[in-house]
Structures are given as structure tokens and as C-alpha cells.
Write an enzyme that holds these catalytic residues in place. Sequence first.
Site, PDB file in Angstrom:
ATOM      1  N   HIS A 157      -2.062  -5.526   1.413  1.00  0.00           N
ATOM      2  CA  HIS A 157      -3.452  -6.062   1.202  1.00  0.00           C
ATOM      3  C   HIS A 157      -2.889  -7.551   0.817  1.00  0.00           C
ATOM      4  O   HIS A 157      -2.164  -7.514   0.298  1.00  0.00           O
ATOM      5  CB  HIS A 157      -4.146  -5.589   0.021  1.00  0.00           C
ATOM      6  CG  HIS A 157      -5.250  -6.414  -0.523  1.00  0.00           C
ATOM      7  ND1 HIS A 157      -6.381  -6.678   0.111  1.00  0.00           N
ATOM      8  CD2 HIS A 157      -5.195  -7.348  -1.557  1.00  0.00           C
ATOM      9  CE1 HIS A 157      -7.177  -7.594  -0.694  1.00  0.00           C
ATOM     10  NE2 HIS A 157      -6.442  -7.963  -1.649  1.00  0.00           N
TER      11      HIS A 157
ATOM     12  N   GLU B  75      -8.656 -11.108  -8.202  1.00  0.00           N
ATOM     13  CA  GLU B  75      -7.804 -10.087  -7.851  1.00  0.00           C
ATOM     14  C   GLU B  75      -6.592 -10.390  -8.858  1.00  0.00           C
ATOM     15  O   GLU B  75      -6.059  -9.148  -9.428  1.00  0.00           O
ATOM     16  CB  GLU B  75      -7.473  -9.850  -6.612  1.00  0.00           C
ATOM     17  CG  GLU B  75      -8.488  -9.805  -5.494  1.00  0.00           C
ATOM     18  CD  GLU B  75      -8.299  -9.653  -4.207  1.00  0.00           C
ATOM     19  OE1 GLU B  75      -7.241 -10.112  -3.467  1.00  0.00           O
ATOM     20  OE2 GLU B  75      -8.996  -9.412  -3.301  1.00  0.00           O
TER      21      GLU B  75
ATOM     22  N   PHE C 164     -15.660   4.866   6.256  1.00  0.00           N
ATOM     23  CA  PHE C 164     -14.267   5.126   6.103  1.00  0.00           C
ATOM     24  C   PHE C 164     -14.002   4.759   4.376  1.00  0.00           C
ATOM     25  O   PHE C 164     -12.734   5.358   4.049  1.00  0.00           O
ATOM     26  CB  PHE C 164     -13.347   4.168   6.807  1.00  0.00           C
ATOM     27  CG  PHE C 164     -13.750   2.852   6.658  1.00  0.00           C
ATOM     28  CD1 PHE C 164     -13.083   2.185   5.629  1.00  0.00           C
ATOM     29  CD2 PHE C 164     -14.425   2.104   7.438  1.00  0.00           C
ATOM     30  CE1 PHE C 164     -13.147   0.685   5.484  1.00  0.00           C
ATOM     31  CE2 PHE C 164     -14.877   0.884   7.349  1.00  0.00           C
ATOM     32  CZ  PHE C 164     -14.141   0.024   6.477  1.00  0.00           C
TER      33      PHE C 164
ATOM     34  N   TYR D 250     -12.619  -3.082  -3.679  1.00  0.00           N
ATOM     35  CA  TYR D 250     -13.104  -3.124  -2.086  1.00  0.00           C
ATOM     36  C   TYR D 250     -14.667  -2.924  -1.988  1.00  0.00           C
ATOM     37  O   TYR D 250     -15.053  -2.103  -1.490  1.00  0.00           O
ATOM     38  CB  TYR D 250     -12.723  -1.708  -1.394  1.00  0.00           C
ATOM     39  CG  TYR D 250     -11.066  -1.809  -0.965  1.00  0.00           C
ATOM     40  CD1 TYR D 250     -10.891  -2.934  -0.234  1.00  0.00           C
ATOM     41  CD2 TYR D 250     -10.154  -0.940  -1.173  1.00  0.00           C
ATOM     42  CE1 TYR D 250      -9.555  -3.370   0.048  1.00  0.00           C
ATOM     43  CE2 TYR D 250      -8.932  -1.408  -0.440  1.00  0.00           C
ATOM     44  CZ  TYR D 250      -8.421  -2.230   0.121  1.00  0.00           C
ATOM     45  OH  TYR D 250      -7.171  -2.572   0.404  1.00  0.00           O
TER      46      TYR D 250
ATOM     47  N   THR E 214      -6.302  -7.036  10.649  1.00  0.00           N
ATOM     48  CA  THR E 214      -6.508  -5.532   9.673  1.00  0.00           C
ATOM     49  C   THR E 214      -6.025  -4.510  10.497  1.00  0.00           C
ATOM     50  O   THR E 214      -5.211  -3.775  10.022  1.00  0.00           O
ATOM     51  CB  THR E 214      -7.960  -5.384   9.501  1.00  0.00           C
ATOM     52  OG1 THR E 214      -8.748  -6.705   9.017  1.00  0.00           O
ATOM     53  CG2 THR E 214      -8.278  -4.290   8.563  1.00  0.00           C
TER      54      THR E 214
ATOM     55  N   ASN F 238      -2.423   0.160   6.595  1.00  0.00           N
ATOM     56  CA  ASN F 238      -1.903  -1.251   7.434  1.00  0.00           C
ATOM     57  C   ASN F 238      -1.204  -2.024   6.439  1.00  0.00           C
ATOM     58  O   ASN F 238      -0.983  -3.192   6.506  1.00  0.00           O
ATOM     59  CB  ASN F 238      -3.149  -2.154   7.720  1.00  0.00           C
ATOM     60  CG  ASN F 238      -4.303  -2.300   6.765  1.00  0.00           C
ATOM     61  OD1 ASN F 238      -3.904  -1.835   5.621  1.00  0.00           O
ATOM     62  ND2 ASN F 238      -5.197  -2.956   6.986  1.00  0.00           N
TER      63      ASN F 238
ATOM     64  N   LYS G  44       0.864  -1.085  -0.014  1.00  0.00           N
ATOM     65  CA  LYS G  44      -0.090   0.133  -0.022  1.00  0.00           C
ATOM     66  C   LYS G  44       0.830   1.085  -0.180  1.00  0.00           C
ATOM     67  O   LYS G  44       2.076   1.278   0.420  1.00  0.00           O
ATOM     68  CB  LYS G  44      -1.021   0.010   1.342  1.00  0.00           C
ATOM     69  CG  LYS G  44      -2.016  -1.276   1.132  1.00  0.00           C
ATOM     70  CD  LYS G  44      -2.869  -1.066   2.479  1.00  0.00           C
ATOM     71  CE  LYS G  44      -3.917  -2.199   2.235  1.00  0.00           C
ATOM     72  NZ  LYS G  44      -4.895  -2.125   3.156  1.00  0.00           N
TER      73      LYS G  44
HETATM   74  N1  UDP Z   1     -10.382  -0.398   6.591  1.00  0.00           N
HETATM   75  C1  UDP Z   1     -10.377   0.556   7.404  1.00  0.00           C
HETATM   76  N2  UDP Z   1     -11.016   0.545   8.555  1.00  0.00           N
HETATM   77  C2  UDP Z   1     -11.961  -0.532   8.872  1.00  0.00           C
HETATM   78  C3  UDP Z   1     -11.778  -1.744   8.123  1.00  0.00           C
HETATM   79  C4  UDP Z   1     -11.045  -1.703   7.116  1.00  0.00           C
HETATM   80  O1  UDP Z   1      -9.834   1.824   7.093  1.00  0.00           O
HETATM   81  O2  UDP Z   1     -12.596  -0.213   9.862  1.00  0.00           O
HETATM   82  C5  UDP Z   1      -9.490  -0.655   5.515  1.00  0.00           C
HETATM   83  C6  UDP Z   1      -8.229  -0.978   5.715  1.00  0.00           C
HETATM   84  O3  UDP Z   1      -6.866  -0.546   5.031  1.00  0.00           O
HETATM   85  C7  UDP Z   1      -8.366  -2.620   5.125  1.00  0.00           C
HETATM   86  C8  UDP Z   1      -9.011  -2.337   3.993  1.00  0.00           C
HETATM   87  O4  UDP Z   1     -10.092  -1.316   4.390  1.00  0.00           O
HETATM   88  O5  UDP Z   1      -7.086  -3.167   4.846  1.00  0.00           O
HETATM   89  C9  UDP Z   1     -10.078  -3.696   3.548  1.00  0.00           C
HETATM   90  O6  UDP Z   1     -10.622  -4.039   4.887  1.00  0.00           O
HETATM   91  P1  UDP Z   1     -10.799  -5.359   5.012  1.00  0.00           P
HETATM   92  O7  UDP Z   1     -11.863  -5.825   5.901  1.00  0.00           O
HETATM   93  O8  UDP Z   1     -11.085  -6.256   3.742  1.00  0.00           O
HETATM   94  O9  UDP Z   1      -9.513  -6.003   5.648  1.00  0.00           O
HETATM   95  P2  UDP Z   1      -8.157  -6.654   5.358  1.00  0.00           P
HETATM   96  O10 UDP Z   1      -8.809  -7.921   4.524  1.00  0.00           O
HETATM   97  O11 UDP Z   1      -7.311  -5.764   4.553  1.00  0.00           O
HETATM   98  O12 UDP Z   1      -7.549  -7.378   6.406  1.00  0.00           O
HETATM   99 MG    MG Z   2      -9.950  -7.879   2.731  1.00  0.00          MG
END
Ligand code: UDP
Ligand code: MG
Length: 154
Positions: A115, A126, A57, A49, A91, A112, A9
Site C-alpha cells: 500500500h 495514514e 471485495f 480502506y 493497483t 498487490n 502487505k
Molecule cells: N482492491 C481489490 N480489488 C479491487 C480494487 C482494490 O482487492 O478491485 C484492493 C487492493 O489490494 C488495493 C486495495 O484494495 O491495493 C485498495 O484499493 P485502492 O483502489 O485504494 O488501490 P491502491 O491505492 O492500493 O492502488
Molecule cells: Mg488507495
Amino acid sequence: MEQTFVILKPSTIQRGLVGQVIDRFQRKGLFIAGIKMMQLDEKILREHYAHLVERPFFPTLVKSMMATPVIVMCLKGKDAVEVVRAMTGATNCRKAAPGTIRGDFGMSGQENIVHASDSVENAVIEINRFFRPEEIFDYTPLTLRAIYAPDELD
Ligand code: UDP
Ligand code: MG
């Protein structure tokens, strides 16, 4: 062998952590089948997403993902999807276990670091979303036989 999809990222690019994150995947024994730098746009992020478009958010997530170009990768290995998700961690970096990428490199829920695909089915989708077929390379690393037992290579 299984393939998974990873994005380094913008925060990882900004903070100069690209080498350290890629190094972890290579040390683990995963192989790079595809890698490139690209600028994401709103269109591809709304697809990627899609499960989050209604969340409050989402606008800041899109802005954050477009802040700089990203590095996208296709990693290959036995059970690669599960292995890379485990290496990635929870996450929210503040909750991610030490030893995971998010647990070791971040402090944010949004910024974070990486991805990683969450299922084999989504990994295929993807990889096809972010790479053209000719950008994914099929080769046999010489180290394969040192990394796996013979019966794991069937
Ligand atoms: N994200 C965020 N706030 C939240 C949850 C997710 O900003 O409360 C962002 C974060 O960057 C995350 C991305 O959205 O990596 C995708 O969310 P997902 O639930 O798919 O988490 P991941 O698979 O990346 O752990
Ligand atoms: Mg995810």
C-alpha cells in the site's frame, strides 16, 4: 522533506519479499523515518480502506490484510508521495508496468505487495493512524548531499 506511508502487505511477508521491496525504496534515495511490524485488525482497516467498505471485495480484502502481521513504514524524500506511488504501479499487478513493484513482484489485483499513500493529505492521516509521534524519527542522513542538488534541499 515530504513523508509518505507504506504497508508491506501480508503477501509480501508470506513470500519473503520484504528485503527486496525495502531495498528498492532505499536504492531510490528514500529514507526510513519509521518502521515496525504490526497485526492489523478490522477496526483500523475499516478506517484505512473507508473508501472501499461498500465494495463486494471488501471482506476478502480485510481477511487478506489480517492474514499475517504487516510491516508499516514512513518514508521520507522530496515529493515522496508521488515518487513512491510511481514506484508502486497500478493497483492490479497484472496491469502494473514492469519496473514497478507491483509490476515486478505480483500477479494479483488484491495481493498487490504494497500500500502507498495516494496524496500528501492522506499520507499525513495514514502516518498518524499507524504510528505514534515518537515512532517517527527526524534525522539527517549523511548521504543527503549526494542524493540531491543544493537547491533541492531548501
Ligand atoms: N482492491 C481489490 N480489488 C479491487 C480494487 C482494490 O482487492 O478491485 C484492493 C487492493 O489490494 C488495493 C486495495 O484494495 O491495493 C485498495 O484499493 P485502492 O483502489 O485504494 O488501490 P491502491 O491505492 O492500493 O492502488
Ligand atoms: Mg488507495
